[in-house]
Structure formats: C-alpha cells, structure tokens
Design an enzyme around this catalytic site. Structure first.
Site, short mmCIF file in Angstrom:
data_model
loop_
_atom_site.label_atom_id
_atom_site.label_comp_id
_atom_site.label_asym_id
_atom_site.label_seq_id
_atom_site.Cartn_x
_atom_site.Cartn_y
_atom_site.Cartn_z
N VAL A 283 0.86 -1.19 0.00
CA VAL A 283 0.00 0.00 0.00
C VAL A 283 0.89 1.24 0.00
CG1 VAL A 283 -1.73 1.26 1.35
CG2 VAL A 283 -1.72 -1.24 1.37
N CYS A 284 0.56 2.20 -0.86
CA CYS A 284 1.30 3.47 -0.87
C CYS A 284 0.28 4.60 -1.02
CB CYS A 284 2.37 3.45 -1.97
SG CYS A 284 1.70 3.60 -3.62
N PRO A 285 0.69 5.86 -1.19
CA PRO A 285 -0.33 6.92 -1.26
C PRO A 285 -1.33 6.73 -2.40
CG PRO A 285 1.81 7.90 -0.84
CD PRO A 285 2.06 6.43 -1.09
#
Ligand SMILES: Cc1ncc(COP(=O)(O)O)c(C=O)c1O
Length: 446
Positions: free
Chosen positions: A404-406
């Site tokens: 998960v990232c921005p």
C-alpha cells in the site's frame, strides 16, 4: 564589489553560453541562467527574500517565527534570512527526502516539523490532509507567524518578474530569447520570467519541465502534483514535459563535467529537457535553411548546486561512486513488468484481507502511517523497504502480501519487483490509501 548586507548579493546572476560542441545544436544558442550562484545557493533566495522582506520589521517586533511549507531551497534561504533578523524559522513539510538539506537546515538553526501528510507537497483540495489544515491555520487572520506562503504568494512570482526575467533580457541586449525552459516547483520562477519575456516578445516559447510520474527529482513536482500548486497556470507554458530522474542526472553530469557548471538535479533536468526540445526546433531551422538571420536563442535555469545531492546520486547511480550496481531495484523494471504486477481494488482487497489475512505493508512515511492506516498493516517506509529488498526477499513465500502506498503507483512497482524475485502472491492496492479512504473503507490512527 562591496555590499552592506548579504541580501544585496541576491540576484544579478550570470547568463553563461553552453558550448555548442556539447549540446550539438547548430542554429540555436543555448544559455544557462546560473541561479545556483545566489548567496544561499539557489533560485529560491530571490523569492524567499522578496516574500519575507515586507513583514520582517513587524514580525521582529511581535517576536514571531518565520514559517514555510518547504523541504528544500526556500526553507534554506528563509532559515538564513530569519536568523539574520534574530528570528526562529520553522520548516513544515510532509517529508524531508534529501538528508543533506535536512542536516543543513538543522545546522542553520531551523526547526523542522514533519507532518503526517498524504502527499509530498501541499494539496489544498485535500481538506483532511494535515499539511492543508496547517496551511489554513498559518494563513488565517489570527496567525501570529510570518508565513511566506510560497505556493500562493504573488510575491514569489514577482521576485522573478522584477529580477530574473529583466536580467535575462538585459544580458541578451534588450531582447527576449526565442525559448525559455524551466523546471516547475511552486511555478514562481517560470511564471515570473515568462511574463516578462512575453512582454518583450509575445512569441517566446516557454517549456515547463516536471518529474516523470512516480519519479523523484528534488525541488520539482510531478505532472500530477503540479496541478495542485496555487501559482501554477497551464497557460504560462507552451509545453509541459516530463523528465526522468535518470535524464536529470545525465544532464547534470554533462553540465558538471563538460561545462564546469556544478548544477543540482533540476539544473540537469532543465538542460536535458531543453536540448531534447531544441533538437526538434534545430532540425526545423536546418530544413528552412535559416542561416545566421534565423538563428535562435534559448535560456534555461540552473536552480541550485550539486553538493546537496550526493546521497540522492549514490542511491540512483552507484557506478558514479565506483560502487557495484544495485541488485533488486525498481529502477530497472521494464514497463511490461510493472504493467504485469498484480493489482487489487479496494472492495476485493477488503475481501482478501478478511479471508486470507495477507501481510499488509504500508510504504508511506511514519507520520502519514501514524495519522491513518489500514488496521493490522505494518509500516515500512519506502526507502527502508528499498534497502530490505536489496538484500533479498524480505517475506516468506507462504504468506501473501498486500503493498500500500499513497496512490498505488509505487506499490505496483514493488509488487512487480517482488514478483520478479519469486514471491508467489504479492499484490498492490489500486489507488493506494487515497482510494481506500475515498471508498469509505475503515482507517485507524495510532
Ligand atoms: C532545486 C529546485 N529546482 C527548481 C525549483 C523550482 O522553482 P519554482 O518553485 O520557482 O518553480 C525549486 C523550487 O523549490 C528547487 O528547489
């Protein structure tokens, strides 16, 4: 040359011709505007001084603190200016990504506040972003800070409309260049210079350069981020073009090694983007048999110096430091490999988490993670994750992994890399934490 104060040394930077044997253009003279020679080291010295100056006396009287949302050159210049006036300076940012600049700011006496923001730069449309909330509080009528507000302050642009632009015209004997090329951060320098050049010649062509998507060139925005900048007006630019970090470094090496111009990565990006665009124009001039009469002139901006970026360069180009190539890096993934990464949208990810309990790895900064994250996820900030992966596969193949990232771009790259390294089930959350939040899926905070 004698001055009463270092601030008088700001501006009047040289315009230096690049040797045609280096750039290879036959019908265009290319000049570098050396903003790196400003006294605090960058193009932002002009904006910082012009924005801060009107409020300084009152701020000193009130015992205020100077504050800016900056993790780079503006902060550096303001830290010096504040210190010269006996005031403290605070740099507020979502994340300091260039360690040398962070160290330098601390050395200059700055206070650094890293907020748990979602993106690296201010997005005023994201009303929940702590950086946006902080920006509102600073700009409100009750604010006691001297907030220079570089993303919205017209004096940022004006500094260049009064200084940088007219200096270029003066050094070209009263004429605007045919081309002006600049990297875009707050957009202050490109907007201010372009306005002045167009007053002299409405036909001048302005090229704005940004970092490629998911690429990081310190000091400038990506094409998506730039839309969020208050001073950015697309009408300023005839063309907006992306430059990759690799291209910026190539440009930087050419400037340093062949031209004696010790520019930072955005100077390199500006040189690279300029030559790439001007080669097309040069070919057109050659076809037209333009001759001496039709000769054109181009100017690009060199924003700052090379020294602060040694760590940045080591990470991306270890070969330059006689170090072996980095193994297992996202930098050498092909577009096909990235495209083939397994991605999963929010509803499917929720189901997958409930049924198979993958290890959820959040690659954002610890501050962003602390503010809001998916319950049960672990936080490994991208830089650390990069280190881990370099040493080999950090996870057992038996456990599925959700990255998960921005916004889902970086996680897709790492999913592709782990897949290449042999992990049997690693997925990337499409749209990242932003999509998760927008879908109304639950987030928790520490
Ligand atoms: C290194 C560097 N290059 C380019 C820029 C872009 O300048 P501007 O903010 O005027 O668009 C900045 C801005 O901070 C910068 O720090």
């Amino acid at each position: 040359m004698r001055y009463d104060s270092i601030t008088e040394v700001i501006g009047n930077t040289p315009l230096v011709r690049i040797d045609p044997a280096v750039h290879g253009l036959h019908h265009i003279d290319l000049y570098a505007k050396l903003e790196m020679l400003n006294p605090f080291g960058s193009v932002k010295d002009r904006a910082a001084w012009h924005m801060a100056r009107p409020g300084l006396a009152a701020a000193v009287e009130r015992g205020s603190q100077v504050v800016e949302l900056s993790s780079g050159n503006t902060a550096k210049a303001l830290a010096v200016i504040a210190g010269m006036h006996g005031m403290p300076f605070k740099s507020v940012t979502n994340r300091m990504r260039v360690p040398e600049i962070k160290d330098l700011l601390l050395l200059l006496g700055a206070e650094i506040e890293e907020l748990p923001g979602r993106s690296e730069c201010l997005d005023p449309t994201d009303t929940d972003d702590p950086l946006t909330l902080f920006h509102r509080a600073l700009s409100g009528p009750d604010s006691t800070y001297l907030h220079t507000d570089q993303y919205f302050n017209a004096r940022n642009t004006e500094a260049h409309a009064m200084g940088t632009g007219p200096e270029i015209v003066k050094d070209l004997d009263g004429r605007a260049p045919d081309w002006f090329i600049a990297c875009v951060g707050t957009a202050g320098s490109s907007t201010g210079v372009a306005a002045v050049l167009r007053e002299h010649d409405p036909e001048v062509k302005v090229v704005g350069l940004v970092a490629g998507k998911s690429d990081f060139i310190p000091g400038i925005r990506t094409i998506d981020e730039v839309q969020e900048v208050g001073l950015f007006d697309p009408a300023t630019y005839d063309t907006m073009a992306p430059v990759t970090a690799e291209e910026a470094i190539d440009g930087m090496l050419t400037l340093a090694r062949r031209c004696g111009i010790l520019a930072g990565p955005t100077g390199g990006a500006a040189y690279f983007g300029a030559v790439r665009r001007l080669r097309e124009a040069d070919a057109v001039l050659a076809d037209r048999e333009a001759g001496e009469e039709g000769r054109q002139t181009a100017v690009f901006i060199v924003c700052d110096r090379i020294e602060s970026y040694v760590g940045y360069l080591k990470l991306r180009r270890p070969d330059l430091f006689h170090q072996p190539p980095r193994k297992n890096t996202v930098a050498d993934l092909s577009a096909a490999e990235i495209g083939a990464a397994t991605v999963i949208d929010v509803p499917d990810a929720q189901k997958w988490i409930a049924q198979e309990r993958p290890l959820v790895v959040d690659l954002r900064s610890p501050f962003a993670y602390a503010a809001l994250h998916i319950a049960g996820s672990v936080n490994i900030v991208d830089e650390l994750f990069d280190e881990l992966v370099r040493g080999g596969m950090p996870f057992s193949g038996r456990q599925p992994v959700l990255l998960v990232c921005p916004i889902g771009e970086q996680s897709a790259r790492y999913a592709a890399l782990l897949t290449r390294m042999g992990h049997p089930d690693v997925r990337s959350l499409t749209g990242g934490v932003i999509a998760w939040r927008d879908a109304g899926a639950p987030l928790v905070r520490d």
